[in-house]
Enzyme design. Structure first.
Site, PDB file in Angstrom:
ATOM      1  N   ARG A   1     -20.461   3.865  -2.167  1.00  0.00           N
ATOM      2  CA  ARG A   1     -21.830   4.130  -1.670  1.00  0.00           C
ATOM      3  C   ARG A   1     -22.117   3.300  -0.420  1.00  0.00           C
ATOM      4  NH1 ARG A   1     -26.027   1.402  -3.427  1.00  0.00           N
ATOM      5  NH2 ARG A   1     -25.476   1.339  -5.616  1.00  0.00           N
TER       6      ARG A   1
ATOM      7  N   TYR B   1     -38.644  22.712  11.507  1.00  0.00           N
ATOM      8  CA  TYR B   1     -37.887  23.223  10.360  1.00  0.00           C
ATOM      9  C   TYR B   1     -38.720  23.028   9.083  1.00  0.00           C
ATOM     10  CZ  TYR B   1     -34.509  23.259   6.580  1.00  0.00           C
ATOM     11  OH  TYR B   1     -33.867  23.514   5.398  1.00  0.00           O
TER      12      TYR B   1
ATOM     13  N   ASP C   1     -33.929  16.881  16.748  1.00  0.00           N
ATOM     14  CA  ASP C   1     -33.121  17.625  15.772  1.00  0.00           C
ATOM     15  C   ASP C   1     -32.225  18.562  16.585  1.00  0.00           C
ATOM     16  OD1 ASP C   1     -32.079  19.418  13.910  1.00  0.00           O
ATOM     17  OD2 ASP C   1     -33.891  19.438  12.681  1.00  0.00           O
TER      18      ASP C   1
ATOM     19  N   LYS D   1     -24.608  23.192   9.014  1.00  0.00           N
ATOM     20  CA  LYS D   1     -24.632  24.372   9.868  1.00  0.00           C
ATOM     21  C   LYS D   1     -23.366  24.443  10.725  1.00  0.00           C
ATOM     22  CE  LYS D   1     -28.574  24.616   7.843  1.00  0.00           C
ATOM     23  NZ  LYS D   1     -29.831  24.156   8.397  1.00  0.00           N
TER      24      LYS D   1
HETATM   25  C1  LIG Z   1     -30.933  23.431   7.878  1.00  0.00           C
HETATM   26  C2  LIG Z   1     -31.721  22.586   8.799  1.00  0.00           C
HETATM   27  C3  LIG Z   1     -32.178  21.309   8.401  1.00  0.00           C
HETATM   28  C4  LIG Z   1     -31.993  20.769   6.987  1.00  0.00           C
HETATM   29  O1  LIG Z   1     -30.682  20.555   6.661  1.00  0.00           O
HETATM   30  P1  LIG Z   1     -30.074  20.650   5.164  1.00  0.00           P
HETATM   31  O2  LIG Z   1     -28.656  20.308   5.389  1.00  0.00           O
HETATM   32  O3  LIG Z   1     -30.321  22.046   4.690  1.00  0.00           O
HETATM   33  O4  LIG Z   1     -30.806  19.643   4.335  1.00  0.00           O
HETATM   34  C5  LIG Z   1     -32.859  20.542   9.339  1.00  0.00           C
HETATM   35  N1  LIG Z   1     -33.110  20.999  10.587  1.00  0.00           N
HETATM   36  C6  LIG Z   1     -32.702  22.222  10.985  1.00  0.00           C
HETATM   37  C7  LIG Z   1     -33.006  22.663  12.377  1.00  0.00           C
HETATM   38  C8  LIG Z   1     -32.002  23.055  10.120  1.00  0.00           C
HETATM   39  O5  LIG Z   1     -31.617  24.281  10.532  1.00  0.00           O
END
Ligand SMILES: *Cc1c(COP(=O)(O)O)cnc(C)c1O
Length: 373
Positions: free
Chosen positions: A47, A99, A171, A196
Site C-alpha cells: 500500500r 465530469y 483533467d 480511458k
Molecule cells: C471517466 C472519467 C473520470 C473518472 O474516472 P474513473 O476511472 O471512472 O473513476 C474523470 N474525468 C473524466 C473526464 C472521465 O472521463
C-alpha cells in the site's frame, strides 16, 4: 527524448534489478526488512510503495512533463485525493459541466466535509476571475468538456492564479498528453482517469495525479494515497504501463478517425449539430488549435429528430457497440440522456460517440446504415 520514445522506455528499469526487458510483476504485499533495520526508502508494504507502481508513476510523470505522479485505483479516487489535500473552508472553482462523477463527489461528499465550491461556465476567463474569492485555493479545468466539448483556455485561466495561493488542475483524461500538455500551459496539476485512453482496451480502472513540482501540496496527495489506500494493484500498474507504450500511436488513430467521423456527421442530413474541437465551426476551435496538437477521439452530435429516434439510431448500429465510457480500441456510443439516468442535463437528442481504431470505412458504413434506418 521525444514522447514516443519515453512512452516505451521510461520507468522500465525502476525497481527492476534483473536483466528482463519487460519488468516482472511484483505481487508481494510485503518485503523483507534489512538485518540492520528498515530505511525509509526501502520497500516495506505494497500500500505504501510497490516496484510496479513506481514504474507506472515514473512513466506518467515523464509523459506529462511533470516532476512526480501518484497512481490511484480510479479517476475519482485521484480526484478525491486532490480535494482532500485542501482544507475545510477552502473554496474551489469548477466547471458546471465537469465530469458528472466529480460533480457528485464535490456536492455529496466534499461540500459536507467543508469544501466550498462554485460551479460556473469557464469558457470566458473573465467569469473565472469574477468567481475568485479570498479563500479560493483551487481552479479545476476540464477541456474539452463532456458532452458539449466546451473549450477552456488553460493558459489564460492559469494566469489568473499567478501570485495567488491558488492551484490549477486540469483533467486531461480526454485529450491525453499526446494531444495536450497542461503543465506546459501553466497548470500545477494534471488529473487522469487512466481507465480511458491510457488503459485503452476497456479492461482496467485507474487514476492518477501528476504534479509540476514535488511540493507540500503534492506531499499531501501522496499521503492521502498511502493513508486513504485507494491504490492500484501491481498487476494493474504493470498492465497500464504496457498499454501506454503504444499510446501515441493509438491516439493518432483516434484523432484521425474522429476527425473523419465528425466531418461525415457534419455533412449528414439527419444531424443538426456536431461537437468536435477539430471542426472549424466549433465555438472553441481557435483555443483548441492553440493548446491542442490533436483533437481526440470523442464526438458528440445532435440528431435531427426526437428522443425516441435518437435512441433508435443508437440501437441500429451493428459494429459500434452500445456502452458508456470511452477510450477503448473498439468504437462505442450511447444516447447520453438515458445512459446518465435520473438528473441528466444532456439534451434529449444528443448521441456521444467514442471513436475507436477500426477501419474508417467500416465505421462510416455503420453510421450511415444506422442513421438511414
Ligand atoms: C471517466 C472519467 C473520470 C473518472 O474516472 P474513473 O476511472 O471512472 O473513476 C474523470 N474525468 C473524466 C473526464 C472521465 O472521463
Amino acid at each position: 527524448m521525444k514522447f514516443e520514445t519515453r512512452a516505451i522506455h521510461a520507468g522500465l528499469s525502476i525497481g527492476n534489478p534483473s536483466s528482463a526487458i519487460v519488468p516482472p510483476i511484483s505481487p508481494s504485499t510485503i518485503f523483507e526488512i534489512d538485518k540492520q533495520g528498515r530505511m525509509d526508502e526501502d520497500y516495506h508494504y505494497t500500500r505504501l510503495a510497490n516496484p510496479n507502481r513506481e514504474q507506472w508513476e515514473h512513466l506518467l510523470a515523464s509523459l506529462e512533463n511533470g516532476a512526480v505522479a501518484a497512481a490511484f485505483s480510479s479517476g475519482v479516487a485521484a480526484a478525491s485525493a486532490i480535494f482532500q489535500a485542501l482544507d475545510p473552508g477552502d473554496h474551489i472553482i469548477i466547471p458546471e459541466d465537469v465530469y458528472a462523477g466529480n460533480r457528485k463527489l464535490v456536492q455529496d461528499v466534499m461540500n459536507r466535509w467543508g469544501l466550498e465550491s462554485s460551479f460556473i461556465n469557464m469558457t470566458n476567463p473573465d467569469d473565472v476571475a469574477a468567481a475568485i474569492r479570498n479563500n479560493t485555493r483551487l481552479i479545476w479545468i476540464e477541456t474539452p468538456s463532456n458532452p458539449l466539448m466546451r473549450l477552456v483556455d488553460i493558459e489564460a485561466t492559469a494566469a489568473l492564479a499567478a501570485g495567488k495561493p491558488i492551484r490549477v488542475v486540469v483533467d486531461n483524461t480526454w485529450p491525453t498528453p499526446v494531444n495536450q500538455l497542461p503543465l506546459e500551459l501553466g497548470a500545477d496539476l494534471v488529473l487522469h482517469s487512466t481507465s480511458k485512453y491510457f488503459g485503452g482496451h476497456s479492461d482496467i480502472l485507474g487514476g492518477a495525479v501528476i504534479a509540476k513540482e514535488s511540493d507540500g501540496f503534492f506531499e499531501r496527495i501522496r499521503g492521502i494515497q498511502k493513508m486513504g489506500g485507494a491504490v492500484p494493484t501491481p498487476q494493474d500498474c504493470w498492465m497500464l504501463a504496457r498499454s501506454t507504450r503504444t499510446l501515441a500511436y493509438r491516439m493518432r488513430g483516434h484523432n484521425e478517425n474522429a476527425q473523419a467521423v465528425a466531418e461525415f456527421l457534419a455533412n449528414h442530413t439527419r444531424v443538426n449539430d456536431v461537437f468536435y474541437p477539430g471542426l472549424p465551426s466549433h465555438k472553441g476551435y481557435d483555443i483548441a488549435r492553440s493548446q491542442m496538437r490533436g483533437y481526440g477521439g470523442m464526438v458528440c452530435f445532435l440528431l435531427d429528430g426526437s428522443r425516441r429516434e435518437a435512441i433508435e439510431v443508437v440501437g441500429g448500429s451493428s459494429l459500434i457497440i452500445r456502452a458508456t465510457s470511452l477510450g477503448g480500441v473498439e468504437s462505442t456510443w450511447e444516447h447520453r440522456e438515458s445512459s446518465e439516468g435520473e438528473g441528466s442535463v444532456s439534451l434529449y437528442n444528443l448521441i456521444r460517440l467514442s471513436v475507436g481504431l477500426e477501419h474508417i470505412d467500416d465505421l462510416l458504413a455503420d453510421l450511415e446504415q444506422a442513421l438511414s434506418k
